[in-house]
Design a protein around this motif. Sequence first.
Motif, PDB file in Angstrom:
ATOM      1  N   ARG A  48      -2.811  -1.838 -41.815  1.00 44.94           N
ATOM      2  CA  ARG A  48      -4.098  -1.368 -41.472  1.00 44.94           C
ATOM      3  C   ARG A  48      -3.557  -0.551 -40.127  1.00 44.94           C
ATOM      4  NH1 ARG A  48      -7.800  -6.130 -39.358  1.00 44.94           N
ATOM      5  NH2 ARG A  48      -8.332  -7.172 -40.975  1.00 44.94           N
ATOM      6  N   SER A  49      -2.280  -0.114 -39.892  1.00 50.70           N
ATOM      7  CA  SER A  49      -2.070   0.450 -38.497  1.00 50.70           C
ATOM      8  C   SER A  49      -2.001   2.547 -39.802  1.00 50.70           C
ATOM      9  CB  SER A  49      -0.474   0.642 -37.706  1.00 50.70           C
ATOM     10  OG  SER A  49       0.251   0.750 -39.058  1.00 50.70           O
ATOM     11  N   LEU A  50      -1.546   2.256 -41.055  1.00 54.68           N
ATOM     12  CA  LEU A  50      -1.635   3.215 -41.270  1.00 54.68           C
ATOM     13  C   LEU A  50      -3.379   3.820 -42.103  1.00 54.68           C
ATOM     14  CD1 LEU A  50       0.947   2.396 -44.701  1.00 54.68           C
ATOM     15  CD2 LEU A  50       1.042   3.728 -42.548  1.00 54.68           C
ATOM     16  N   LEU A  51      -4.213   2.969 -41.614  1.00 49.91           N
ATOM     17  CA  LEU A  51      -5.060   3.101 -41.955  1.00 49.91           C
ATOM     18  C   LEU A  51      -6.385   3.982 -40.820  1.00 49.91           C
ATOM     19  CD1 LEU A  51      -6.773   0.064 -44.451  1.00 49.91           C
ATOM     20  CD2 LEU A  51      -6.309   2.879 -45.340  1.00 49.91           C
ATOM     21  N   ASP A  52      -5.968   3.324 -39.601  1.00 54.81           N
ATOM     22  CA  ASP A  52      -5.639   4.025 -38.486  1.00 54.81           C
ATOM     23  C   ASP A  52      -5.592   5.134 -37.852  1.00 54.81           C
ATOM     24  OD1 ASP A  52      -7.284   1.240 -38.166  1.00 54.81           O
ATOM     25  OD2 ASP A  52      -6.354   0.440 -36.823  1.00 54.81           O
ATOM     26  N   ASN A  53      -3.972   5.257 -38.088  1.00 56.92           N
ATOM     27  CA  ASN A  53      -3.387   6.469 -37.840  1.00 56.92           C
ATOM     28  C   ASN A  53      -4.283   8.080 -38.753  1.00 56.92           C
ATOM     29  OD1 ASN A  53      -2.668   4.903 -35.912  1.00 56.92           O
ATOM     30  ND2 ASN A  53      -0.565   4.621 -36.294  1.00 56.92           N
ATOM     31  N   ARG A  54      -4.010   7.385 -39.624  1.00 56.24           N
ATOM     32  CA  ARG A  54      -4.467   8.576 -41.004  1.00 56.24           C
ATOM     33  C   ARG A  54      -3.431   9.417 -40.700  1.00 56.24           C
ATOM     34  NH1 ARG A  54     -11.087   9.064 -41.338  1.00 56.24           N
ATOM     35  NH2 ARG A  54     -10.947   6.481 -41.743  1.00 56.24           N
ATOM     36  N   ASP A  55      -2.274   9.125 -40.901  1.00 49.31           N
ATOM     37  CA  ASP A  55      -1.127  10.403 -40.843  1.00 49.31           C
ATOM     38  C   ASP A  55      -0.694   9.986 -42.618  1.00 49.31           C
ATOM     39  OD1 ASP A  55       1.074  11.710 -41.286  1.00 49.31           O
ATOM     40  OD2 ASP A  55       2.285  10.323 -39.876  1.00 49.31           O
ATOM     41  N   GLU A  56      -1.343  11.424 -43.185  1.00 52.30           N
ATOM     42  CA  GLU A  56      -1.118  11.483 -43.830  1.00 52.30           C
ATOM     43  C   GLU A  56       0.393  11.435 -45.477  1.00 52.30           C
ATOM     44  OE1 GLU A  56      -4.081  11.702 -46.562  1.00 52.30           O
ATOM     45  OE2 GLU A  56      -5.071  12.091 -45.394  1.00 52.30           O
ATOM     46  N   ALA A  57       1.004  12.418 -44.245  1.00 55.72           N
ATOM     47  CA  ALA A  57       2.488  11.726 -44.584  1.00 55.72           C
ATOM     48  C   ALA A  57       3.243  10.927 -44.613  1.00 55.72           C
ATOM     49  CB  ALA A  57       3.354  13.093 -44.267  1.00 55.72           C
ATOM     50  N   LEU A  58       2.577   9.427 -43.341  1.00 55.29           N
ATOM     51  CA  LEU A  58       3.350   8.575 -44.118  1.00 55.29           C
ATOM     52  C   LEU A  58       2.330   7.532 -44.393  1.00 55.29           C
ATOM     53  CD1 LEU A  58       5.105   6.835 -41.845  1.00 55.29           C
ATOM     54  CD2 LEU A  58       2.870   5.765 -40.673  1.00 55.29           C
ATOM     55  N   PHE A  59       1.157   7.928 -44.747  1.00 57.53           N
ATOM     56  CA  PHE A  59       0.438   6.706 -45.926  1.00 57.53           C
ATOM     57  C   PHE A  59       0.892   7.413 -47.245  1.00 57.53           C
ATOM     58  CE2 PHE A  59      -3.036   5.776 -48.552  1.00 57.53           C
ATOM     59  CZ  PHE A  59      -3.441   4.915 -48.023  1.00 57.53           C
ATOM     60  N   PHE A  60       1.144   8.738 -47.736  1.00 61.26           N
ATOM     61  CA  PHE A  60       1.809   8.432 -48.701  1.00 61.26           C
ATOM     62  C   PHE A  60       2.953   8.031 -48.706  1.00 61.26           C
ATOM     63  CE2 PHE A  60       3.408  11.156 -52.585  1.00 61.26           C
ATOM     64  CZ  PHE A  60       2.633  10.794 -53.189  1.00 61.26           C
ATOM     65  N   ASN A  61       3.320   8.372 -48.091  1.00 54.38           N
ATOM     66  CA  ASN A  61       5.109   7.456 -48.755  1.00 54.38           C
ATOM     67  C   ASN A  61       5.138   5.804 -48.493  1.00 54.38           C
ATOM     68  OD1 ASN A  61       8.683   7.397 -48.700  1.00 54.38           O
ATOM     69  ND2 ASN A  61       7.958   7.604 -46.274  1.00 54.38           N
ATOM     70  N   TYR A  62       4.070   5.645 -47.520  1.00 48.86           N
ATOM     71  CA  TYR A  62       4.624   3.817 -47.309  1.00 48.86           C
ATOM     72  C   TYR A  62       3.506   3.383 -49.159  1.00 48.86           C
ATOM     73  CZ  TYR A  62       3.310  -1.156 -46.757  1.00 48.86           C
ATOM     74  OH  TYR A  62       3.425  -1.461 -46.688  1.00 48.86           O
ATOM     75  N   MET A  65      -0.027   7.427 -52.822  1.00 49.37           N
ATOM     76  CA  MET A  65      -0.996   7.913 -52.894  1.00 49.37           C
ATOM     77  C   MET A  65      -1.693   8.348 -51.929  1.00 49.37           C
ATOM     78  SD  MET A  65      -3.540   4.683 -54.025  1.00 49.37           S
ATOM     79  CE  MET A  65      -2.810   3.438 -53.780  1.00 49.37           C
ATOM     80  N   THR A  66      -2.645   9.501 -51.681  1.00 46.92           N
ATOM     81  CA  THR A  66      -2.661   9.522 -50.791  1.00 46.92           C
ATOM     82  C   THR A  66      -4.243   8.764 -50.721  1.00 46.92           C
ATOM     83  OG1 THR A  66      -4.726  10.729 -52.503  1.00 46.92           O
ATOM     84  CG2 THR A  66      -3.038  12.619 -51.657  1.00 46.92           C
ATOM     85  N   TYR A  67      -5.254   9.210 -48.963  1.00 48.71           N
ATOM     86  CA  TYR A  67      -5.939   8.270 -48.777  1.00 48.71           C
ATOM     87  C   TYR A  67      -7.391   9.251 -49.052  1.00 48.71           C
ATOM     88  CZ  TYR A  67      -9.026   6.600 -44.791  1.00 48.71           C
ATOM     89  OH  TYR A  67      -9.946   5.842 -44.294  1.00 48.71           O
TER      90      TYR A  67
END
Length: 97
Positions: A48-62, A65-67
């Motif tokens: 949820r914190s990844l979705l809320d922050n929308r940090d593309e690089a961190l989201f992709f690393n986790y 896939m892209t947002y």
Amino acid sequence: MDTSDDERLILLFILKKRKQRRKKKRSIWCREHFVLRATCGEYIRTFRSLLDNRDEALFFNYTRMTYDTYKELLALVLPLLQPVGAIGGNPLQAKKS
């Protein structure tokens, strides 16, 4: 006794043991970590914190896939997801983001 009688006896013994095993009472219906998933689970704490922050690089690393890809995938599977109640707890709801 011939071989077929021995095989039948062994089979009956195995079936009887399986029935006995099925009749055992459960000592715990739901493990504690499953009960705590609504407040301490992976989805609540990290994703949820990844979705809320929308940090593309961190989201992709986790997620690897892209947002935008995640949103497309979510749109495809969300209609197919059905919450199913379980003994001892409530199902998590899918969040439309």
